[in-house]
Scaffold this motif. Structure first.
Motif, PDB file in Angstrom:
ATOM      1  N   ASP A  47       0.834  -1.209   0.000  1.00  0.00           N
ATOM      2  CA  ASP A  47       0.000   0.000   0.000  1.00  0.00           C
ATOM      3  C   ASP A  47       0.868   1.258   0.000  1.00  0.00           C
ATOM      4  O   ASP A  47       0.531   2.270  -0.629  1.00  0.00           O
ATOM      5  CB  ASP A  47      -0.942  -0.013   1.201  1.00  0.00           C
ATOM      6  N   LEU A  72      -7.200  -0.173  -1.585  1.00  0.00           N
ATOM      7  CA  LEU A  72      -6.100  -0.894  -0.936  1.00  0.00           C
ATOM      8  C   LEU A  72      -6.606  -1.736   0.228  1.00  0.00           C
ATOM      9  O   LEU A  72      -7.405  -1.267   1.042  1.00  0.00           O
ATOM     10  CB  LEU A  72      -5.045   0.101  -0.423  1.00  0.00           C
ATOM     11  N   ARG A  83      -5.538  -3.022   3.495  1.00  0.00           N
ATOM     12  CA  ARG A  83      -4.466  -2.757   4.454  1.00  0.00           C
ATOM     13  C   ARG A  83      -4.019  -4.024   5.209  1.00  0.00           C
ATOM     14  O   ARG A  83      -2.988  -4.011   5.868  1.00  0.00           O
ATOM     15  CB  ARG A  83      -4.934  -1.713   5.470  1.00  0.00           C
ATOM     16  N   THR A  99      -5.082  -3.508  -4.252  1.00  0.00           N
ATOM     17  CA  THR A  99      -4.185  -4.552  -3.706  1.00  0.00           C
ATOM     18  C   THR A  99      -5.039  -5.554  -2.947  1.00  0.00           C
ATOM     19  O   THR A  99      -6.005  -5.183  -2.270  1.00  0.00           O
ATOM     20  CB  THR A  99      -3.139  -3.955  -2.765  1.00  0.00           C
TER      21      THR A  99
END
Length: 615
Positions: free
Chosen positions: A470, A492, A494, A531
């Motif tokens: 990230d 993203l 995390r 991600t």
């Protein structure tokens, strides 16, 4: 105590003894229960039968009495007033009845009692109990309760006659109890009959137990003999599956047939397995939980240059001298993690072999680990051929690269040559000033092409460290903001853990992907960078745009050097991205439809693989 507890007291804890003990207990318990029930029921039946008989006698006497004592005393002048005369008169009339009834059933005593006279009127047989006539009963005699309540009663105990069972029936005439009739029998006679019942039950139970024991002994002997045949046959089968168990009769014969069939199936399966292991070209080595070699086929013998007789039963590291602690097979044995298609270098003498190895855990029928196995395939020749193919591919790529370089350099050189020829004939400094910057730009273009070519041709090895995806994405996308009207969005996760990678190289690759996505959007649009973790040990980066897309015929070429659909592109950007992903043992894929946008997916392992050791 459980049945198995009794078995400990047997001379030998054999199946036959346990079977006999179990059968005896199973048979003896019902026999004992039946005996007790029969004894109790017999006693009760005898008592009931005696009571029914005695009450039957009292009912006969009650019927013979007719209207009652008043009618019998009607012809006596003194009537009831003369007590003794009334007793003698009633005795003379009724003794005939009681004596006749007592004579018909020896041992029984019967008689009448008058409540008004409070005396025994008659008691038969008279020869034995005539002396009791005229006597009153005691105040606590149960006969008085019968006359008071008007209810029949049976009493066992010591009464006028002695220890007896006495059945007493009230004499009711005109709604009034005028006395009672009794019929009794000595208790010892009843007890003798009860003892005869007990003796019969006990003898029958003992006879049943003896007979059951004989039958159980015979049957258990036959059964144990058949079981011994099966046990001995199974012991033989442990070492020789070719010797079946002899045929038996009945259900055990079916068991023997099933065991012989399973032994044959196991023998066939073992033969098939041995034939397969002997015939396959791949080497197979198996070890037990202690790491001792339990199986090695001819292909493995040839690969390791060792005989099976020298390897079986020995520790793996003793058989293969210098066995490394990180051996593929022993690693799977320790951690239970299988490895598939791992290519390793195996030093055999003076030559280095390329071996494709796969290891897995061996388990028994209950799923418990019993060892590990490794399958080895000598792929040295295949690698040699692949090397030749790769060299041919590199030569072909070199040709394409050379043609691309020539094409990319020729255009700026042609422009520079044209400008120089033109300036050769110029007479004023103003024309030099006008075309000089153009020549410089063409030279800068040549320099840029050469710089990218050098970076592509001489990549530096990745500097592996722990990086957060990230953070890489946020820093890279920040550099691209404001370069066009496209909007950049971040999605993203995390929770994606750190990965082992070269952070600067990933920034360079991601920057190229984002810039390509921005340039694919004509005016306004969106670029999404996300991600994720795929749950299989990989981190996933996706760059999605809603731009013009890529034609299907060009999808297979986008990672080729010097291929570009942009007028000013060099075609080295995506080729550089592909090389960076390969250096990280990752995978990059692209999906696109003309007019619908493009999705580029990069999968990177969380941990970089370590160099493999010998199998």
């Amino acid at each position: 105590m459980r049945l198995t507890g009794f078995a400990r007291f047997l001379p030998t804890r054999s199946l036959r003894n346990r079977l006999m003990l179990t059968s005896l207990v199973v048979v003896a318990l019902p026999i004992a229960i039946v005996g007790v029930v029969l004894e109790r029921e017999g006693r009760q039946a005898l008592v009931t039968e005696k009571q029914d008989k005695l009450f039957a006698l009292t009912r006969i006497l009650d019927a013979d009495l007719g209207p009652g004592f008043d009618a019998l005393l009607a012809d006596l002048p003194s009537g009831w007033s003369d007590h003794d005369a009334a007793v003698r008169h009633l005795n003379a009339r009724l003794a005939v009845l009681t004596d006749r009834l007592a004579a018909a059933d020896p041992g029984v005593g019967v008689g009448y009692y008058s409540r008004r006279l409070d005396a025994i009127v008659t008691y038969g047989p008279s020869r034995d109990y005539g002396a009791t006539v005229g006597q009153p009963i005691k105040s606590d005699h149960p006969g008085r309760r019968v006359m008071e309540t008007g209810q029949p009663r049976v009493e066992v105990g010591a009464l006028v006659r002695g220890p007896i069972m006495n059945a007493m029936l009230p004499i009711v005439r005109g709604g009034e109890t005028i006395g009672y009739i009794w019929a009794n029998e000595f208790s010892d006679a009843i007890e003798r009959q009860q003892r005869r019942i007990d003796e019969a039950v006990i003898l029958s139970s003992i006879g049943g137990l003896v007979l059951a024991f004989l039958i159980i002994w015979i049957m258990s002997r036959r059964l144990s003999r058949d079981v011994e045949v099966i046990v001995e046959g199974l012991e033989v089968m442990k070492t020789d599956l070719h010797r079946p168990i002899p045929h038996l009769r009945d259900e055990l014969g079916g068991v023997v047939v099933a065991i012989n069939a399973m032994a044959k199936a196991l023998l066939d399966a073992r033969s098939l397995t041995e034939n397969i292991l002997t015939s396959i070209a791949d080497g197979v080595v198996a070890v037990d939980r202690e790491g001792r070699v339990t199986a090695i086929n001819p292909a493995a013998e040839m690969l390791y240059e060792i005989r099976a007789g020298d390897a079986l039963g020995r520790l793996y590291c003793e058989v293969f001298a210098g066995c490394p602690t990180e051996s593929l097979l022993l690693g799977t044995l320790d951690n239970g993690r299988p490895r598939v298609s791992v290519t390793i270098d195996y030093l055999r003498g003076d030559e280095v072999l390329k071996v494709d190895a796969s290891s897995s855990v061996l388990r028994d029928g209950d799923g418990n680990q019993i060892g590990a196995v490794v399958v080895l395939k000598d792929v040295t020749e295949r690698h040699r051929l692949m090397g030749q193919v790769m060299r041919a591919d590199r030569l072909a790529a070199l040709g394409e690269l050379t043609a691309g370089i020539a094409h990319e350099i020729r255009n700026p050189l042609t422009s520079i040559r044209g400008f120089v020829q033109y300036l050769d004939d110029c007479e004023t400094i103003e024309e030099w000033r006008q075309y000089g910057p153009l020549i410089i730009r063409q030279v800068d273009s040549l320099n840029r092409i050469i710089g990218e070519l050098l970076a592509f041709g001489r990549p530096r090895p990745p500097q592996i460290g722990k990086v957060k995806l990230d953070v890489i994405v946020e820093e890279t996308t920040f550099l691209t903001r404001g370069k066009s009207g496209a909007r950049i969005e971040l999605d993203l996760d995390r929770s994606v853990p750190e990965i082992e990678a070269d952070g600067e190289a990933l920034k360079q690759a991601l920057l190229n992907l984002v810039i390509n996505a921005i340039q694919a959007i004509p005016e306004t649009g969106t670029v999404v960078v996300s991600t994720r973790s795929d749950g299989e040990g990989n981190a996933v980066i996706r760059v999605i745009d809603d731009g013009v897309g890529v034609d299907p015929e060009n999808l297979d070429k986008v990672f080729d050097p010097f291929f570009s659909t942009k007028p000013t592109g060099t075609g080295l950007g995506l080729a550089m991205v592909h090389r960076i992903v390969d250096a990280h043992h990752g995978v990059i894929t692209i999906e696109s439809r003309p007019g619908a946008g493009t999705t580029v997916t990069v999968r990177l392992p969380f941990a970089q693989p370590e160099p493999e050791a010998l199998p």
